[in-house]
Design a protein around this motif. Structure first.
Motif, PDB file in Angstrom:
ATOM      1  N   MET A 409      65.052  83.425 -16.018  1.00 53.86           N
ATOM      2  CA  MET A 409      65.849  83.464 -14.784  1.00 53.86           C
ATOM      3  C   MET A 409      67.163  84.187 -15.027  1.00 53.86           C
ATOM      4  SD  MET A 409      66.989  79.437 -14.628  1.00 53.86           S
ATOM      5  CE  MET A 409      65.285  78.898 -14.681  1.00 53.86           C
ATOM      6  N   GLU A 410      67.813  84.585 -13.930  1.00 51.01           N
ATOM      7  CA  GLU A 410      69.132  85.199 -14.027  1.00 51.01           C
ATOM      8  C   GLU A 410      70.131  84.174 -14.558  1.00 51.01           C
ATOM      9  OE1 GLU A 410      70.191  88.384 -13.435  1.00 51.01           O
ATOM     10  OE2 GLU A 410      68.049  88.801 -13.332  1.00 51.01           O
ATOM     11  N   LEU A 411      71.112  84.671 -15.311  1.00 50.96           N
ATOM     12  CA  LEU A 411      72.093  83.770 -15.922  1.00 50.96           C
ATOM     13  C   LEU A 411      72.796  82.899 -14.891  1.00 50.96           C
ATOM     14  CD1 LEU A 411      73.732  86.039 -18.649  1.00 50.96           C
ATOM     15  CD2 LEU A 411      72.212  84.090 -19.005  1.00 50.96           C
ATOM     16  N   GLY A 412      73.058  83.474 -13.718  1.00 51.86           N
ATOM     17  CA  GLY A 412      73.782  82.724 -12.703  1.00 51.86           C
ATOM     18  C   GLY A 412      73.009  81.554 -12.135  1.00 51.86           C
ATOM     19  N   LEU A 413      71.694  81.498 -12.399  1.00 56.12           N
ATOM     20  CA  LEU A 413      70.867  80.439 -11.821  1.00 56.12           C
ATOM     21  C   LEU A 413      70.624  79.276 -12.773  1.00 56.12           C
ATOM     22  CD1 LEU A 413      68.136  82.618 -10.058  1.00 56.12           C
ATOM     23  CD2 LEU A 413      70.089  81.497  -8.988  1.00 56.12           C
ATOM     24  N   ILE A 414      70.955  79.458 -14.061  1.00 57.81           N
ATOM     25  CA  ILE A 414      70.530  78.447 -15.028  1.00 57.81           C
ATOM     26  C   ILE A 414      71.192  77.094 -14.786  1.00 57.81           C
ATOM     27  CG2 ILE A 414      69.907  80.108 -16.817  1.00 57.81           C
ATOM     28  CD1 ILE A 414      72.544  79.536 -18.193  1.00 57.81           C
ATOM     29  N   TYR A 415      72.476  77.087 -14.428  1.00 59.11           N
ATOM     30  CA  TYR A 415      73.151  75.809 -14.209  1.00 59.11           C
ATOM     31  C   TYR A 415      72.697  75.145 -12.918  1.00 59.11           C
ATOM     32  CZ  TYR A 415      76.123  76.929 -18.155  1.00 59.11           C
ATOM     33  OH  TYR A 415      76.564  77.232 -19.425  1.00 59.11           O
ATOM     34  N   GLN A 416      72.423  75.949 -11.926  1.00 61.61           N
ATOM     35  CA  GLN A 416      71.875  75.409 -10.690  1.00 61.61           C
ATOM     36  C   GLN A 416      70.512  74.776 -10.958  1.00 61.61           C
ATOM     37  OE1 GLN A 416      71.885  78.216  -7.488  1.00 61.61           O
ATOM     38  NE2 GLN A 416      70.640  76.968  -6.149  1.00 61.61           N
ATOM     39  N   ALA A 417      69.707  75.430 -11.784  1.00 56.53           N
ATOM     40  CA  ALA A 417      68.374  74.924 -12.085  1.00 56.53           C
ATOM     41  C   ALA A 417      68.424  73.598 -12.844  1.00 56.53           C
ATOM     42  CB  ALA A 417      67.599  75.966 -12.900  1.00 56.53           C
ATOM     43  N   ILE A 418      69.305  73.481 -13.847  1.00 53.09           N
ATOM     44  CA  ILE A 418      69.355  72.243 -14.624  1.00 53.09           C
ATOM     45  C   ILE A 418      70.005  71.110 -13.838  1.00 53.09           C
ATOM     46  CG2 ILE A 418      71.556  72.696 -15.811  1.00 53.09           C
ATOM     47  CD1 ILE A 418      70.271  71.442 -18.325  1.00 53.09           C
ATOM     48  N   SER A 419      71.008  71.444 -13.011  1.00 54.23           N
ATOM     49  CA  SER A 419      71.655  70.391 -12.219  1.00 54.23           C
ATOM     50  C   SER A 419      70.713  69.843 -11.147  1.00 54.23           C
ATOM     51  CB  SER A 419      72.934  70.924 -11.569  1.00 54.23           C
ATOM     52  OG  SER A 419      72.637  71.914 -10.601  1.00 54.23           O
ATOM     53  N   GLN A 420      69.797  70.677 -10.662  1.00 51.92           N
ATOM     54  CA  GLN A 420      68.819  70.235  -9.658  1.00 51.92           C
ATOM     55  C   GLN A 420      67.535  69.718 -10.291  1.00 51.92           C
ATOM     56  OE1 GLN A 420      68.320  73.535  -6.954  1.00 51.92           O
ATOM     57  NE2 GLN A 420      70.391  73.359  -6.133  1.00 51.92           N
ATOM     58  N   LYS A 421      67.531  69.552 -11.608  1.00 54.92           N
ATOM     59  CA  LYS A 421      66.417  68.999 -12.378  1.00 54.92           C
ATOM     60  C   LYS A 421      65.144  69.827 -12.284  1.00 54.92           C
ATOM     61  CE  LYS A 421      68.256  64.307 -12.159  1.00 54.92           C
ATOM     62  NZ  LYS A 421      67.987  62.860 -11.904  1.00 54.92           N
ATOM     63  N   GLN A 422      65.315  71.144 -12.071  1.00 56.32           N
ATOM     64  CA  GLN A 422      64.158  72.038 -12.107  1.00 56.32           C
ATOM     65  C   GLN A 422      63.793  72.371 -13.543  1.00 56.32           C
ATOM     66  OE1 GLN A 422      65.384  75.337  -9.694  1.00 56.32           O
ATOM     67  NE2 GLN A 422      65.316  74.163  -7.782  1.00 56.32           N
ATOM     68  N   VAL A 423      64.769  72.314 -14.443  1.00 58.55           N
ATOM     69  CA  VAL A 423      64.539  72.445 -15.885  1.00 58.55           C
ATOM     70  C   VAL A 423      65.368  71.373 -16.578  1.00 58.55           C
ATOM     71  CG1 VAL A 423      64.039  74.930 -15.802  1.00 58.55           C
ATOM     72  CG2 VAL A 423      66.397  74.157 -16.130  1.00 58.55           C
ATOM     73  N   ASP A 424      65.045  71.139 -17.852  1.00 60.55           N
ATOM     74  CA  ASP A 424      65.731  70.075 -18.596  1.00 60.55           C
ATOM     75  C   ASP A 424      66.663  70.600 -19.680  1.00 60.55           C
ATOM     76  OD1 ASP A 424      64.167  68.005 -17.243  1.00 60.55           O
ATOM     77  OD2 ASP A 424      62.492  68.798 -18.408  1.00 60.55           O
ATOM     78  N   LEU A 425      66.497  71.858 -20.056  1.00 61.53           N
ATOM     79  CA  LEU A 425      67.297  72.440 -21.130  1.00 61.53           C
ATOM     80  C   LEU A 425      67.499  73.912 -20.839  1.00 61.53           C
ATOM     81  CD1 LEU A 425      66.861  71.920 -24.945  1.00 61.53           C
ATOM     82  CD2 LEU A 425      66.725  74.230 -24.022  1.00 61.53           C
ATOM     83  N   VAL A 426      68.753  74.393 -21.018  1.00 64.36           N
ATOM     84  CA  VAL A 426      69.056  75.803 -20.779  1.00 64.36           C
ATOM     85  C   VAL A 426      69.950  76.335 -21.892  1.00 64.36           C
ATOM     86  CG1 VAL A 426      68.881  75.577 -18.264  1.00 64.36           C
ATOM     87  CG2 VAL A 426      71.123  75.330 -19.373  1.00 64.36           C
ATOM     88  N   ALA A 427      70.014  77.671 -21.971  1.00 70.30           N
ATOM     89  CA  ALA A 427      70.937  78.317 -22.913  1.00 70.30           C
ATOM     90  C   ALA A 427      72.088  78.907 -22.118  1.00 70.30           C
ATOM     91  CB  ALA A 427      70.214  79.405 -23.703  1.00 70.30           C
TER      92      ALA A 427
END
Length: 512
Positions: A409-427
């Motif tokens: 995913m785009e870098l700008g989306l990673i925090y949105q994804a983890i905060s919405q529990k779409q993923v559990d771990l991001v870089a």
């Protein structure tokens, strides 16, 4: 520049990109469509190439154009070239379809009246096919309006600047500031050309009386509109300081990079007689690297570990001084680029999980999460998935295995994804302002897998020779920013929705 002024300015940029692209696409596509009606053997190859271009993702087209001489690089020219390529298919196909759909009996009647081939084309075939041709123009215009938002990734400007900035800062208002005007432009273009298409299609066509004088006036007004749009979009970049020159500063497409690019720009403007043309929020590492190497931008801020692994293609090491010296030597000897001392902070990769997971599984380090990751879902940026200092090496070092391949995913989306529990771990990045705001936890890199990532300004040596005053200004920024200060700056932009220019100006004032 206030928000409303910038919206108008970016809208004008967007309109200019689309108008120029559609104008050239019509000038190329219409004759090409006519030619293949006369030479049927060319139909398949011409439409095949145009179809093939349509299947290529827009970002891939922009990326390919980076290294193309004259028409490539960054800025508006490659953006317009890409839009032209996407606009050609509907225009060529509809021109061909419209002309070949004209009843053969009408052509024969025209020949019987003594018309030659040119007269038949201009006075019979094109007028009868005009509705279908305009339908192709309408489709191409709507396509261009949408794809033009991607132009911001290579410094083309337009409404995509708001969208990319909004994604980077998880700011829905900024995303809407770009998306809504783009949608309005698309709807107006679709409706306007659709209305004209109907008026030029029987039985309405005979009601339309084309007055040559009005037609010429209309063309003149369209020309004035394009000139006005050009003037608006070049208003800021055309101003040159008296007795100085213009320096182009770039940045990658995430908050910290935009802040650092603005910081360089403000320092240069404050301490020299140079004007800065800001090309901020470009794509990732390779776009900025290619741009500074070829002189399309004069400087930007890079991270030593990124240069070491992604550009020099070396395996990660933890020796900070060795990484810096090897990067500096390679850039200087091989690329004609000057690597300045660190700005004073490191922005390393940060493997991040939600605090609830850290507490639930009682984990603090990357070594401790290996036994839990088979039940977790990961999300990483595109670069991280392929870099030598990225996911492959990380997974091997720590024995990380996930239930399914990590989401790209785009870098700008990673925090949105983890905060919405779409993923559990991001870089993410260690200085990201959203980490404390979203109650996230950075896992310790206890095996010291990641190399040092000191933030260093990189400038083209030709620019430094042309403007020697730059070297002193940039050198003075060595050790200027701590990691805590950088995170605070990121926080003000990401979480408090403050303007980058204002945040940087306030920080520089406090430091002097």
């Amino acid at each position: 520049m206030n928000d409303l002024t910038e919206i108008w300015w970016r809208t004008a940029e967007h309109l200019l990109l689309v108008a120029l692209a559609i104008g050239v696409a019509i000038a190329v596509g219409l004759p090409l469509g006519i030619v293949i009606t006369r030479y049927p053997k060319l139909v398949k190859p011409v439409l095949g190439v145009a179809n093939g271009i349509q299947t290529i993702p827009s970002l891939a087209i922009f990326g390919f154009l980076l290294s193309v001489p004259l028409l490539g690089g960054i800025g508006k020219i490659p953006a317009i070239v890409a839009l032209i390529l996407y606009a050609l298919l509907p225009i060529i196909r509809n021109t061909y379809t419209g002309i070949t759909s004209v009843d053969p009996a009408i052509r024969e009647a025209a020949k019987g009246m003594g018309m030659n081939e040119k007269q038949i084309l201009l006075q019979v075939e094109i007028p009868l096919a005009l509705g279908i041709i305009l339908a192709g123009v309408r489709i191409s215009t709507v396509i261009c309006v949408g794809i033009a938002t991607i132009a911001a990734a290579i410094g083309g400007g337009g409404l995509g600047v708001f969208i990319f900035r909004g994604i980077a800062t998880v700011n829905n208002q900024l995303i809407l500031a770009g998306a809504i005007p783009a949608a309005v432009i698309a709807l107006l273009a679709d409706g306007g050309i659709g209305w004209l298409e109907k008026r030029l299609t029987p039985p309405y066509r005979q009601k339309l009386r084309v007055n040559k004088r009005r037609f010429l006036i209309g063309l003149g007004l369209l020309g004035l509109l394009l000139i006005s749009l050009w003037a608006i979009t070049h208003q800021r970049t055309s101003q040159v300081s008296s007795g100085g020159g213009t320096v182009i500063i770039g940045s990658k497409n995430f908050t910290e990079q935009v802040i650092l690019g603005e910081l360089l720009a403000q320092e240069i403007e404050a301490k020299t007689n140079l004007t800065v043309d800001r090309r901020l929020n470009l794509g990732g590492t390779f776009i900025c690297h290619e741009a500074v190497k070829t002189g399309q931008i004069d400087g930007y801020v890079e991270y030593t570990g990124t240069s070491y692994t992604a550009i020099l293609k070396k395996n990660p090491i933890s020796d900070r001084e060795k990484v810096y010296q090897q990067v500096k030597q390679f850039y200087g000897d091989q690329l004609n680029l000057e690597v300045f001392p660190s700005l004073g902070f490191e922005n390393t990769y940060a493997i991040v999980i939600r605090r609830e997971y850290a507490e639930k599984y009682q984990v603090k380090t990357l070594s401790e999460i290996a036994k839990y990751t088979p039940n977790w879902k990961a999300g990483f940026g595109h670069e991280f998935l392929s870099r030598k200092d990225g996911y492959p090496g990380l997974a091997k070092t720590y024995g990380l295995k996930f239930a399914q391949p990590p989401e790209a995913m785009e870098l700008g989306l990673i925090y949105q994804a983890i905060s919405q529990k779409q993923v559990d771990l991001v870089a993410g990045s260690s200085t990201d302002g959203l980490i404390p705001v979203l109650n996230l936890v950075i896992l310790e890199d206890d095996k010291r897998y990641f190399p040092p990532y000191d933030a260093v300004p990189i400038f083209n040596k030709n620019t430094l020779e042309k403007y020697p005053q730059l070297e002193k200004v940039i050198s003075e920024l060595g050790g200027f920013i701590s990691a805590e200060e950088m995170q605070q700056l990121n926080y003000q932009v990401d979480s408090q929705a403050r303007e980058v220019e204002e945040v940087v100006k306030e920080f520089l004032k406090a430091k002097t």
